[in-house]
Design a protein around this motif. Structure first.
Motif, PDB file in Angstrom:
ATOM      1  N   ARG A  63       0.838  -1.194   0.000  1.00 22.78           N
ATOM      2  CA  ARG A  63       0.000   0.000   0.000  1.00 22.78           C
ATOM      3  C   ARG A  63       0.885   1.261   0.000  1.00 22.78           C
ATOM      4  NH1 ARG A  63      -4.031   2.727   2.984  1.00 22.78           N
ATOM      5  NH2 ARG A  63      -3.684   4.815   2.156  1.00 22.78           N
ATOM      6  N   ASN A  83      -3.414  10.508   5.386  1.00 18.89           N
ATOM      7  CA  ASN A  83      -4.563  10.403   4.499  1.00 18.89           C
ATOM      8  C   ASN A  83      -5.046  11.778   4.025  1.00 18.89           C
ATOM      9  OD1 ASN A  83      -7.679   9.858   4.061  1.00 18.89           O
ATOM     10  ND2 ASN A  83      -6.610   7.895   3.919  1.00 18.89           N
ATOM     11  N   MET A 143      -2.391  13.506   1.669  1.00 14.37           N
ATOM     12  CA  MET A 143      -2.370  12.893   0.333  1.00 14.37           C
ATOM     13  C   MET A 143      -3.604  13.305  -0.468  1.00 14.37           C
ATOM     14  SD  MET A 143       0.404  11.027  -0.095  1.00 14.37           S
ATOM     15  CE  MET A 143       0.348   9.456  -0.959  1.00 14.37           C
ATOM     16  N   TYR A 151      -1.634  -2.039  -5.465  1.00 16.32           N
ATOM     17  CA  TYR A 151      -2.806  -2.133  -4.586  1.00 16.32           C
ATOM     18  C   TYR A 151      -3.350  -3.565  -4.531  1.00 16.32           C
ATOM     19  CZ  TYR A 151      -4.017   2.450  -2.652  1.00 16.32           C
ATOM     20  OH  TYR A 151      -4.055   3.591  -1.887  1.00 16.32           O
ATOM     21  N   ASN A 156      -1.672  -5.529  -1.876  1.00 16.90           N
ATOM     22  CA  ASN A 156      -2.163  -4.882  -0.652  1.00 16.90           C
ATOM     23  C   ASN A 156      -3.505  -5.464  -0.219  1.00 16.90           C
ATOM     24  OD1 ASN A 156      -3.211  -2.657   1.187  1.00 16.90           O
ATOM     25  ND2 ASN A 156      -4.285  -2.092  -0.693  1.00 16.90           N
ATOM     26  N   TRP A 157      -4.399  -5.695  -1.209  1.00 16.80           N
ATOM     27  CA  TRP A 157      -5.717  -6.256  -0.874  1.00 16.80           C
ATOM     28  C   TRP A 157      -5.608  -7.715  -0.455  1.00 16.80           C
ATOM     29  CZ3 TRP A 157      -7.348  -3.638  -5.954  1.00 16.80           C
ATOM     30  CH2 TRP A 157      -7.715  -2.308  -5.696  1.00 16.80           C
ATOM     31  N   ARG A 187      -4.418  -7.642   3.051  1.00 14.85           N
ATOM     32  CA  ARG A 187      -5.471  -7.235   3.983  1.00 14.85           C
ATOM     33  C   ARG A 187      -6.495  -8.344   4.184  1.00 14.85           C
ATOM     34  NH1 ARG A 187      -7.066  -0.945   3.530  1.00 14.85           N
ATOM     35  NH2 ARG A 187      -7.943  -1.524   5.525  1.00 14.85           N
TER      36      ARG A 187
END
Lengths: 10, 212
Positions: free
Chosen positions: B5, B60, B63, B162, B165-166, B169
């Motif tokens: 991420r 967050n 960005m 990403y 990353n998923w 997660r």
């Protein structure tokens, strides 16, 4: 939770 | 925040810096699709409305603010400062074919039938296809400056990163976001052709040129 989605992502 | 991420976000940041660098050094927006850039502004504004009511973290917020302001700045550069170098006659992708289906999809697939959630879904779907006018333009002209291809490569890498990353997660946090994941996979798939030419030509020191 899953129903909210990944709202911390950009 | 996992490393995939973080590297994904850094790649996204790098892509925008590369884009600004390309415009400033060549003093030209040649080769860039105004439509794609305008779609990104739409994506960021509709998704990051939560800046005003939902605090996640300083990272967050910073960005999100950067992505909104930099994308608006790029539009200004294209429409005002370097307007003579912008050629709308080759930027011919029909954006309404993207916007319509994205509105429809966001009304069907959302996590709650509220204005904010529908806008969020819309932005996710729109982001997945926002690069199409740019890739279409590249296809039409058949060639691109190296710096423009580095910009696109960084943007594609951001989406590709990403995905692990998923997966991370899902295994480590037991969290899945089906809308973001589906749209993200579609978005990454759109770059496959581009990456093939990028790796086999640009990174070997050759010009980015598509076969006629």
């Amino acid at each position: 939770g899953a129903e909210e989605g990944h709202k911390d992502e950009l | 925040m996992n490393l995939f991420r973080l590297f994904g976000d850094m790649s996204h940041l790098a892509s925008i810096l590369l884009l600004l660098y390309k415009i400033q050094t060549t003093r030209s927006v040649r080769g860039l699709s105004f439509k794609t850039q305008a779609l990104y502004v739409t994506v960021f504004v509709t998704r990051y409305l939560d800046l005003f009511y939902d605090y996640v973290s300083l990272y967050n917020s910073v960005m999100k603010t950067f992505f909104i302001t930099s994308s608006c700045y790029v539009l200004y550069l294209m429409k005002k400062k370097y307007r003579p170098t912008n050629d709308p006659s080759i930027d011919t992708f029909r954006v309404e074919y993207l916007l319509g289906p994205c509105v429809l999809l966001s009304l069907i697939f959302n996590y709650r039938f509220t204005f904010a959630e529908i806008l969020w879904s819309f932005s996710i779907f729109l982001e997945s296809v926002a690069i199409l006018p740019q890739l279409f333009m590249l296809q039409r002209t058949g060639e691109a400056e190296a710096i423009t291809t580095h910009y696109l490569a960084a943007l594609g890498a951001y989406r590709a990163l990403y995905i692990p990353n998923w997966i991370y997660r899902y295994w480590m946090e037991d969290q899945v976001d089906p809308i973001a994941v589906t749209a993200g996979i579609v978005q990454t798939a759109l770059y496959v052709d581009f990456f093939y030419v990028y790796f086999t030509k640009v990174l070997q020191g050759q010009r980015f040129e598509l076969p006629a």
